[in-house]
Every structure is written in structure tokens, then in C-alpha cells.
Design an enzyme around this catalytic site. Structure first.
Site, PDB file in Angstrom:
ATOM      1  N   ASP A 117       0.733  -1.076  -0.068  1.00  0.00           N
ATOM      2  CA  ASP A 117      -0.031  -0.027  -0.031  1.00  0.00           C
ATOM      3  C   ASP A 117       0.801   1.308  -0.019  1.00  0.00           C
ATOM      4  OD1 ASP A 117      -2.522   1.245  -0.144  1.00  0.00           O
ATOM      5  OD2 ASP A 117      -2.754   1.170   2.121  1.00  0.00           O
ATOM      6  N   ASP A 126      -8.966  -1.932   2.518  1.00  0.00           N
ATOM      7  CA  ASP A 126      -8.732  -1.424   3.848  1.00  0.00           C
ATOM      8  C   ASP A 126      -9.607  -1.699   4.771  1.00  0.00           C
ATOM      9  OD1 ASP A 126      -6.380  -0.472   2.734  1.00  0.00           O
ATOM     10  OD2 ASP A 126      -7.632   1.701   2.266  1.00  0.00           O
TER      11      ASP A 126
END
Length: 228
Positions: free
Chosen positions: A76, A119
Site C-alpha cells: 500500500d 482497507d
């Protein structure tokens, strides 16, 4: 043989009253979203997808979960800070694959911040594993699950704050992964159960349950009747 194959491929499509109501509401929401693209309907559908994914997937063990979170943590950060590909793709997808947060009362696209479903789902799988760990150990209060859930909420709030404060895309896992793993490890150390927490695996329990099938009870021998 053909009859047995037909029986195995038969699908029961009967729905009870509650299921019919849920399907009706789902169809109405999907049509409403397709016509209006409203951000609240987008979030409602996205949250439903997250819940379904968390319910149907199990990571298997704490070590696997920690490794997965650590790899996604690096991934990420690399794709958000190192390049704008992830942000561009997220903005280009017109569908409920992200959560939208209003930044002002205008409905323009630039006034919304986004949170990818990954997420939510990936830390959610870890939280679900912690909940099952607490239940397996028969702990009152679910200390691992509740503490880590609080840490996840604080990490998500910090993500949104930094996003709004600096008006720039943020890798949410940069804040969520340390919050979740750190809090779970901290609770394990405080309770003296860190090694038990790290070694927890649902795969071993499933293997043990299938490897030791229940033995049939032996029938007691019949007594011979004495002649009268």
C-alpha cells in the site's frame, strides 16, 4: 448414475419470507444506485460487500494474518506514495468498490475522499480471527477483539484526519496495520498469553477434528437367558 448426478446439481431456490424481503430491498437499492449514483447508496452497498467477504473468508492462523498484513502494508505504501496508479484507478472505477466520505456540502467528485474496501476487509478478517480466538479460549469481555477493534477505529480516524489535513491520498494500511497488530500483541503481552496468541491456528483445529472421527459405541453383549 444420471439420477445421482441430477440430485447433486439440484439447487433449492425456495425463499422464506425474510429472504424475499431482503432480496426485494436489495433490488430496490441496486436500481436506485444505478440511476442516481448517490454516495450514501454506494457506501451501503460497499459495506454489505465487506460484511459478506469477512463472513465467508478465514485467514486460518495469526501468523498468516500477520504476514498478510505486513506484505499489504508495504504494498500500500509503495503504490500510493511511489506512484499515482492506485489513486487514478480508484477514481476511475465507477462502482461500489470504495467508501466515500464527504468533505463539503458540494456533490462534486473532488469533495469526496475515498477508502478502498481492501482497507476494511483485510483488517476485518484479522478482527474476525481474534474474535474466534477469544471465543475458543472462553474469555469474558473478548479482550483481544475489542481492544484491536478500538485500535482499528482510532487508526481509521487518524487516516481520515491526515487525508483531510494535508489534502493528499494516504495509504490507509500505513496506520491500520500497526494499530491492529500492535494492539493485539500488546494485549497478549499484558495478559501473559503472547505465545498462545501467536501460535493460534484454526487449520490445526480443523485437521484434528477430521483426523479423529467419533468411534461407534460398542454394543454390550447380550446375556444368555437361564433355562427355567
Amino acid at each position: 448414475l444420471i439420477a445421482s448426478i441430477a440430485e447433486q446439481t439440484t439447487v433449492d431456490l425456495r425463499l422464506n419470507t425474510l429472504q424475499q424481503v431482503c432480496w426485494g430491498i436489495t433490488i430496490i437499492l441496486m436500481i436506485g444506485y444505478a440511476c442516481t449514483k448517490h454516495w450514501l447508496l454506494n457506501n451501503l452497498i460497499a459495506v454489505s460487500l465487506c460484511i459478506g467477504g469477512i463472513e465467508s473468508i478465514s485467514i486460518g492462523s495469526i501468523r498468516t494474518a500477520a504476514l498478510l498484513l505486513a506484505l499489504l502494508f508495504v504494498y500500500d505504501i509503495t503504490w500510493v506514495f511511489g506512484t499515482d496508479v492506485m489513486v487514478t484507478v480508484a477514481k476511475g472505477i465507477d462502482g461500489p468498490v470504495k467508501l466515500l466520505f464527504r468533505r463539503s456540502f458540494s456533490d462534486e467528485e473532488k469533495n469526496f475522499s475515498m477508502l478502498g474496501l481492501g482497507d476494511v476487509v483485510v483488517p476485518g478478517l484479522f478482527l474476525a480471527l481474534l474474535l474466534r480466538f477469544d471465543v475458543t479460549q472462553k474469555r469474558r469481555g473478548r479482550p483481544f477483539f475489542r481492544s484491536t477493534l478500538l485500535a482499528y477505529s482510532l487508526g481509521l480516524a487518524l487516516t481520515l484526519y491526515v487525508m483531510f489535513r494535508f489534502d493528499a491520498a494516504q495509504p490507509a494500511l500505513l496506520y491500520l496495520v500497526p494499530a491492529c497488530l500492535g494492539m493485539a500483541a500488546f494485549v497478549g503481552l499484558c495478559r501473559g498469553e503472547f505465545s498462545q496468541f501467536v501460535s493460534y491456528s484454526e487449520e490445526e483445529e480443523a485437521t484434528a477434528s477430521t483426523a479423529s472421527p467419533r468411534k461407534p459405541r460398542a454394543k454390550s453383549p447380550k446375556r444368555a437367558k437361564s433355562p427355567k
